[in-house]
Motif scaffolding. Sequence first.
Motif, short mmCIF file in Angstrom:
data_model
loop_
_atom_site.label_atom_id
_atom_site.label_comp_id
_atom_site.label_asym_id
_atom_site.label_seq_id
_atom_site.Cartn_x
_atom_site.Cartn_y
_atom_site.Cartn_z
N MET A 34 31.48 28.73 13.40
CA MET A 34 30.46 29.77 13.47
C MET A 34 29.44 29.48 12.40
N GLY A 35 28.22 29.92 12.63
CA GLY A 35 27.20 29.65 11.63
C GLY A 35 26.05 30.62 11.68
N TRP A 36 25.25 30.55 10.63
CA TRP A 36 24.01 31.32 10.54
C TRP A 36 22.86 30.35 10.29
N TYR A 37 21.76 30.60 10.99
CA TYR A 37 20.54 29.81 10.84
C TYR A 37 19.40 30.80 10.64
N ARG A 38 18.28 30.31 10.14
CA ARG A 38 17.12 31.20 9.97
C ARG A 38 15.84 30.45 10.29
N GLN A 39 14.86 31.23 10.70
CA GLN A 39 13.57 30.67 11.07
C GLN A 39 12.46 31.57 10.56
N ALA A 40 11.67 31.04 9.65
CA ALA A 40 10.50 31.75 9.14
C ALA A 40 9.31 31.45 10.05
N ARG A 84 21.31 38.89 -4.18
CA ARG A 84 20.18 38.37 -4.98
C ARG A 84 19.10 37.79 -4.08
N LEU A 85 18.72 38.57 -3.09
CA LEU A 85 17.74 38.10 -2.11
C LEU A 85 16.38 37.86 -2.74
N LYS A 86 15.69 36.85 -2.20
CA LYS A 86 14.37 36.46 -2.68
C LYS A 86 13.36 36.57 -1.54
N PRO A 87 12.08 36.71 -1.85
CA PRO A 87 11.07 36.77 -0.77
C PRO A 87 11.15 35.56 0.16
N GLU A 88 11.51 34.41 -0.36
CA GLU A 88 11.58 33.21 0.49
C GLU A 88 12.77 33.23 1.44
N ASP A 89 13.64 34.22 1.33
CA ASP A 89 14.72 34.38 2.30
C ASP A 89 14.25 35.12 3.55
N THR A 90 13.02 35.61 3.52
CA THR A 90 12.48 36.32 4.68
C THR A 90 12.42 35.41 5.89
N ALA A 91 13.03 35.85 6.99
CA ALA A 91 13.10 35.05 8.21
C ALA A 91 13.83 35.85 9.28
N VAL A 92 13.82 35.32 10.49
CA VAL A 92 14.72 35.81 11.53
C VAL A 92 16.01 35.00 11.42
N TYR A 93 17.12 35.71 11.34
CA TYR A 93 18.42 35.08 11.18
C TYR A 93 19.16 35.08 12.52
N TYR A 94 19.70 33.93 12.88
CA TYR A 94 20.40 33.75 14.15
C TYR A 94 21.84 33.31 13.87
N CYS A 95 22.78 33.90 14.61
CA CYS A 95 24.16 33.41 14.52
C CYS A 95 24.40 32.41 15.65
N ASN A 96 25.35 31.55 15.42
CA ASN A 96 25.69 30.50 16.37
C ASN A 96 27.19 30.33 16.45
N PHE A 97 27.71 30.23 17.67
CA PHE A 97 29.13 29.95 17.89
C PHE A 97 29.24 28.63 18.65
N TYR A 109 26.48 28.87 21.69
CA TYR A 109 25.88 30.17 21.96
C TYR A 109 25.10 30.66 20.74
N TRP A 110 24.01 31.39 21.04
CA TRP A 110 23.14 31.92 19.99
C TRP A 110 22.98 33.42 20.13
N GLY A 111 22.86 34.09 18.98
CA GLY A 111 22.50 35.49 18.99
C GLY A 111 21.02 35.67 19.24
N GLN A 112 20.61 36.93 19.37
CA GLN A 112 19.21 37.23 19.69
C GLN A 112 18.31 37.18 18.46
N GLY A 113 18.90 37.15 17.28
CA GLY A 113 18.13 37.11 16.06
C GLY A 113 17.96 38.49 15.45
N THR A 114 18.00 38.53 14.12
CA THR A 114 17.77 39.78 13.40
C THR A 114 16.83 39.50 12.23
N GLN A 115 15.84 40.37 12.06
CA GLN A 115 14.81 40.14 11.05
C GLN A 115 15.33 40.57 9.68
N VAL A 116 15.14 39.69 8.71
CA VAL A 116 15.40 40.02 7.31
C VAL A 116 14.09 39.85 6.56
N THR A 117 13.65 40.91 5.91
CA THR A 117 12.41 40.89 5.14
C THR A 117 12.71 41.28 3.71
#
Length: 120
Positions: A34-40, A84-97, A109-117
């Motif tokens: 399982m994993g997490w990815y992000r896309q700014a 300890r979140l930073k502004p540069e962590d802002t992105a849409v986060y996707y999970c992957n199985f 498989y991919w999740g629909q994405g969740t916004q982290v700001t």
Amino acid sequence: QVQLVESGGGLVQPGGSLRLSCAASGNIFSINAMGWYRQAPGEQRDLVATITSSGNTNYADSVKGRFTISRDNAKNTVYLQMNRLKPEDTAVYYCNFDTYDPVGDDHDYWGQGTQVTVSS
């Protein structure tokens, strides 16, 4: 049919914390990793963290020491604790199985994405 449903994103101030969850439903035979990815905006999708079926973890250098990935095999759920979140962590986060079926074929498989700001 397998579906991944994410939750836990939102707006947080720098230095704050969030916990993302991703639960899988449907016909899953076995999960490799399982994993997490992000896309700014304007960027490619990048790996954040992964966890194998045996619990081995891997993190992007930018999140080491701040983020923790974990999984609940009984619930087919993966978590990402972000501290300890930073502004540069802002992105849409996707999970992957990464799964495989009874005949050994691999399915991704991919999740629909969740916004982290992260912003003050």
